[in-house]
Design a protein around this motif. Structure first.
Motif, PDB file in Angstrom:
ATOM      1  N   PHE A   1      39.537  48.470  42.024  1.00  0.00           N
ATOM      2  CA  PHE A   1      39.169  47.097  41.669  1.00  0.00           C
ATOM      3  C   PHE A   1      38.045  47.142  40.645  1.00  0.00           C
ATOM      4  CE2 PHE A   1      36.953  42.979  42.820  1.00  0.00           C
ATOM      5  CZ  PHE A   1      37.939  42.150  42.309  1.00  0.00           C
ATOM      6  N   ASN A   2      38.277  46.464  39.522  1.00  0.00           N
ATOM      7  CA  ASN A   2      37.304  46.518  38.425  1.00  0.00           C
ATOM      8  C   ASN A   2      36.757  45.131  38.107  1.00  0.00           C
ATOM      9  OD1 ASN A   2      38.091  49.277  38.174  1.00  0.00           O
ATOM     10  ND2 ASN A   2      39.838  48.624  36.944  1.00  0.00           N
ATOM     11  N   VAL A   3      35.462  45.020  38.173  1.00  0.00           N
ATOM     12  CA  VAL A   3      34.800  43.728  37.943  1.00  0.00           C
ATOM     13  C   VAL A   3      33.850  43.843  36.762  1.00  0.00           C
ATOM     14  CG1 VAL A   3      33.498  41.880  39.062  1.00  0.00           C
ATOM     15  CG2 VAL A   3      34.541  43.644  40.454  1.00  0.00           C
ATOM     16  N   ILE A   4      33.799  42.789  35.958  1.00  0.00           N
ATOM     17  CA  ILE A   4      32.784  42.749  34.913  1.00  0.00           C
ATOM     18  C   ILE A   4      31.866  41.559  35.187  1.00  0.00           C
ATOM     19  CG2 ILE A   4      34.105  41.333  33.236  1.00  0.00           C
ATOM     20  CD1 ILE A   4      32.986  43.229  31.040  1.00  0.00           C
ATOM     21  N   ALA A   5      30.577  41.761  34.980  1.00  0.00           N
ATOM     22  CA  ALA A   5      29.613  40.677  35.162  1.00  0.00           C
ATOM     23  C   ALA A   5      29.089  40.289  33.790  1.00  0.00           C
ATOM     24  CB  ALA A   5      28.471  41.134  36.068  1.00  0.00           C
ATOM     25  N   VAL A   6      29.296  39.016  33.442  1.00  0.00           N
ATOM     26  CA  VAL A   6      28.863  38.544  32.123  1.00  0.00           C
ATOM     27  C   VAL A   6      27.860  37.419  32.307  1.00  0.00           C
ATOM     28  CG1 VAL A   6      29.608  37.519  29.929  1.00  0.00           C
ATOM     29  CG2 VAL A   6      31.112  39.132  31.108  1.00  0.00           C
TER      30      VAL A   6
ATOM     31  N   VAL B   1      29.969  51.472  35.954  1.00  0.00           N
ATOM     32  CA  VAL B   1      29.497  52.367  37.006  1.00  0.00           C
ATOM     33  C   VAL B   1      30.557  52.366  38.103  1.00  0.00           C
ATOM     34  CG1 VAL B   1      27.606  52.839  38.607  1.00  0.00           C
ATOM     35  CG2 VAL B   1      27.126  51.699  36.446  1.00  0.00           C
ATOM     36  N   SER B   2      30.952  53.563  38.555  1.00  0.00           N
ATOM     37  CA  SER B   2      31.980  53.630  39.596  1.00  0.00           C
ATOM     38  C   SER B   2      31.384  53.893  40.956  1.00  0.00           C
ATOM     39  CB  SER B   2      32.980  54.745  39.337  1.00  0.00           C
ATOM     40  OG  SER B   2      33.121  54.986  37.999  1.00  0.00           O
ATOM     41  N   HIS B   3      31.981  53.266  41.922  1.00  0.00           N
ATOM     42  CA  HIS B   3      31.555  53.442  43.307  1.00  0.00           C
ATOM     43  C   HIS B   3      32.791  53.601  44.170  1.00  0.00           C
ATOM     44  CE1 HIS B   3      27.873  51.429  41.958  1.00  0.00           C
ATOM     45  NE2 HIS B   3      28.688  50.572  41.378  1.00  0.00           N
TER      46      HIS B   3
ATOM     47  N   ASN C   1      34.908  49.698  40.135  1.00  0.00           N
ATOM     48  CA  ASN C   1      34.195  49.876  38.866  1.00  0.00           C
ATOM     49  C   ASN C   1      33.446  48.595  38.570  1.00  0.00           C
ATOM     50  OD1 ASN C   1      34.849  52.440  38.105  1.00  0.00           O
ATOM     51  ND2 ASN C   1      36.574  51.843  36.803  1.00  0.00           N
ATOM     52  N   ILE C   2      32.164  48.712  38.381  1.00  0.00           N
ATOM     53  CA  ILE C   2      31.384  47.531  38.053  1.00  0.00           C
ATOM     54  C   ILE C   2      30.873  47.680  36.634  1.00  0.00           C
ATOM     55  CG2 ILE C   2      29.328  46.205  38.596  1.00  0.00           C
ATOM     56  CD1 ILE C   2      29.854  46.998  41.518  1.00  0.00           C
ATOM     57  N   VAL C   3      31.236  46.706  35.823  1.00  0.00           N
ATOM     58  CA  VAL C   3      30.873  46.790  34.415  1.00  0.00           C
ATOM     59  C   VAL C   3      29.795  45.763  34.150  1.00  0.00           C
ATOM     60  CG1 VAL C   3      31.740  46.702  32.065  1.00  0.00           C
ATOM     61  CG2 VAL C   3      33.243  47.462  33.901  1.00  0.00           C
ATOM     62  N   ASP C   4      28.679  46.239  33.666  1.00  0.00           N
ATOM     63  CA  ASP C   4      27.545  45.369  33.403  1.00  0.00           C
ATOM     64  C   ASP C   4      27.442  45.144  31.900  1.00  0.00           C
ATOM     65  OD1 ASP C   4      25.433  43.791  33.946  1.00  0.00           O
ATOM     66  OD2 ASP C   4      24.131  45.365  34.739  1.00  0.00           O
ATOM     67  N   THR C   5      26.928  43.997  31.524  1.00  0.00           N
ATOM     68  CA  THR C   5      26.813  43.671  30.108  1.00  0.00           C
ATOM     69  C   THR C   5      25.357  43.342  29.771  1.00  0.00           C
ATOM     70  OG1 THR C   5      27.353  41.377  30.642  1.00  0.00           O
ATOM     71  CG2 THR C   5      29.162  42.769  29.933  1.00  0.00           C
ATOM     72  N   PRO C   6      24.495  44.351  29.798  1.00  0.00           N
ATOM     73  CA  PRO C   6      23.080  44.053  29.580  1.00  0.00           C
ATOM     74  C   PRO C   6      22.822  43.552  28.165  1.00  0.00           C
ATOM     75  CG  PRO C   6      23.431  46.418  29.682  1.00  0.00           C
ATOM     76  CD  PRO C   6      24.745  45.770  29.974  1.00  0.00           C
ATOM     77  N   GLY C   7      21.882  42.659  28.047  1.00  0.00           N
ATOM     78  CA  GLY C   7      21.464  42.209  26.720  1.00  0.00           C
ATOM     79  C   GLY C   7      22.327  41.125  26.127  1.00  0.00           C
TER      80      GLY C   7
ATOM     81  N   ILE D   1      48.660  55.938  37.077  1.00  0.00           N
ATOM     82  CA  ILE D   1      47.792  55.737  35.930  1.00  0.00           C
ATOM     83  C   ILE D   1      46.456  55.221  36.445  1.00  0.00           C
ATOM     84  CG2 ILE D   1      47.498  54.465  33.784  1.00  0.00           C
ATOM     85  CD1 ILE D   1      50.534  54.314  33.576  1.00  0.00           C
ATOM     86  N   VAL D   2      45.394  55.864  35.987  1.00  0.00           N
ATOM     87  CA  VAL D   2      44.076  55.383  36.390  1.00  0.00           C
ATOM     88  C   VAL D   2      43.875  54.005  35.767  1.00  0.00           C
ATOM     89  CG1 VAL D   2      41.596  55.795  36.298  1.00  0.00           C
ATOM     90  CG2 VAL D   2      43.169  57.718  36.550  1.00  0.00           C
ATOM     91  N   ASP D   3      43.589  53.053  36.608  1.00  0.00           N
ATOM     92  CA  ASP D   3      43.544  51.669  36.150  1.00  0.00           C
ATOM     93  C   ASP D   3      42.105  51.233  35.895  1.00  0.00           C
ATOM     94  OD1 ASP D   3      44.096  49.090  35.530  1.00  0.00           O
ATOM     95  OD2 ASP D   3      44.929  48.534  37.484  1.00  0.00           O
ATOM     96  N   THR D   4      41.784  51.027  34.637  1.00  0.00           N
ATOM     97  CA  THR D   4      40.440  50.525  34.315  1.00  0.00           C
ATOM     98  C   THR D   4      40.499  49.075  33.838  1.00  0.00           C
ATOM     99  OG1 THR D   4      40.551  51.330  32.041  1.00  0.00           O
ATOM    100  CG2 THR D   4      39.594  52.830  33.679  1.00  0.00           C
ATOM    101  N   ARG D   5      41.700  48.472  33.946  1.00  0.00           N
ATOM    102  CA  ARG D   5      41.817  47.077  33.513  1.00  0.00           C
ATOM    103  C   ARG D   5      40.915  46.192  34.381  1.00  0.00           C
ATOM    104  NH1 ARG D   5      48.240  46.774  34.073  1.00  0.00           N
ATOM    105  NH2 ARG D   5      47.581  47.734  36.018  1.00  0.00           N
ATOM    106  N   ILE D   6      40.254  45.248  33.724  1.00  0.00           N
ATOM    107  CA  ILE D   6      39.291  44.412  34.452  1.00  0.00           C
ATOM    108  C   ILE D   6      40.038  43.327  35.228  1.00  0.00           C
ATOM    109  CG2 ILE D   6      37.332  42.838  34.243  1.00  0.00           C
ATOM    110  CD1 ILE D   6      36.566  45.663  33.530  1.00  0.00           C
TER     111      ILE D   6
END
Ligand code: GDP
Ligand code: MG
Length: 299
Positions: free
Chosen positions: A25-30, A71-73, A85-91, A129-134
């Protein structure tokens, strides 16, 4: 005569196989720096953390450009392992002129689709397939109590075309309950006005119960959340909470904020649907566009 052949165990067989494989499960925080993105993600998942590659909270200094980092956990509950996978969007959105600051985020999401497609098209393709889709984009709205900012509208519009967008009102402890309700209503009206399609969507496969639940969620978004990485003691028990001059906010108390609704929605009711919708709607749209372009260029 025993005519039982046992194909009804197929659900058990599938379960065993899925459990062995695990889930991704892949999450992005915006959202702007300081809105509590890292804190909220930690509040949702951190207590289940068993393994982290990299630090859970990359407490970066404010950056001048958006630098996207995943970052993967591995989180585990009972015998279910979830690779997160937690994707952070700093800045993001920190500059005076934020024109185009969303481009790297959109590109990042599309790059994951493109990487997946490449692997799919490889002749000797991997079994899994390794899934990195958000699968989910948590979009953090500042608790102004007024209306969405122009940048929120622009960015959510663009994001909703490529990913499941779940809007949240960050740090909602700074709003009174009336302010919160009004703000939520206004945001829903603005989303509708700008034709921004927030998740969840309805699909033909949904039964009546699922459609009702989705309708209820669409009437509730954006979730007004509070995050905390600290425990406070309430009635002798440690709970995730924030203490301020007026009292204690229990993050998990539904009278205090909508954190529980968000967490249930993400983890209990819609985890599988977020993953499926990503594959069937967002990835599929990307894929057919790419394949069409490929066909045209070779014609
Ligand atoms: P990020 O930059 O979006 O990742 O924000 P952080 O998670 O680093 O949080 C920034 C600051 O806001 C920290 O001091 C947090 O303790 C605080 N914070 C996070 N969530 C909340 C919240 O829900 N309410 C309040 N009042 N403060 C919060
Ligand atoms: Mg952060």
């Amino acid at each position: 005569l025993n005519s039982y052949v046992g194909f009804d165990t197929i659900t058990k067989q599938i379960e065993a196989k899925l459990l062995k494989r695990g889930f991704q499960f892949n999450v992005i925080a915006v959202g702007q720096t300081g809105l509590g993105k890292s804190t909220l993600i930690n509040t949702i998942f951190a207590s289940h953390l068993i393994d982290t590659k990299g630090r859970f909270e990359p407490d970066e200094p404010v950056r001048q450009t958006t630098e996207i980092q995943a970052v993967s956990h591995i989180v585990q509950e009972n015998n279910v392992k979830l690779r997160l996978n937690i994707v952070d969007t700093p800045g993001y959105g920190d500059l005076v002129n934020n024109e185009g600051c969303w481009d790297p985020i959109i590109k990042y999401i599309k790059d994951q689709h493109s990487a997946y497609l490449r692997k799919e098209l490889t002749a000797m393709r991997d079994k899994y397939i390794v899934d990195t889709r958000i699968h989910c984009c948590l979009y953090f709205i500042a608790p102004t109590g007024h209306s969405l900012k122009a940048i929120d509208i622009t960015v959510m519009k663009k994001l909703s075309e490529v990913v499941n967008v779940v809007p949240v009102i960050a740090k909602s402890d700074s709003l009174t309950l009336e302010e919160r309700e009004l703000f939520k209503e206004r945001i829903r009206a603005e989303l509708a006005h700008h034709s921004i399609r927030a998740y969840p969507f309805d699909n033909e496969e949904n039964d009546a119960e699922e459609s009702t639940l989705n309708e209820a969620i669409r009437n509730m978004i954006p979730f007004a959340v509070v995050g905390s990485e600290r425990n406070v003691i309430i009635d002798g028990k440690p709970v995730r909470g924030r203490k301020n001059r007026w009292g204690v906010i229990n993050v998990e108390n539904e009278q205090h904020c909508e954190f529980n609704y968000l967490r249930n929605f993400l983890t209990r009711t819609h985890l599988q649907d977020l993953i499926e919708t990503t594959a069937q709607i967002h990835y599929e749209a990307f894929r057919s566009k790419q394949l069409l372009a490929l066909k045209e260029s070779s014609a």
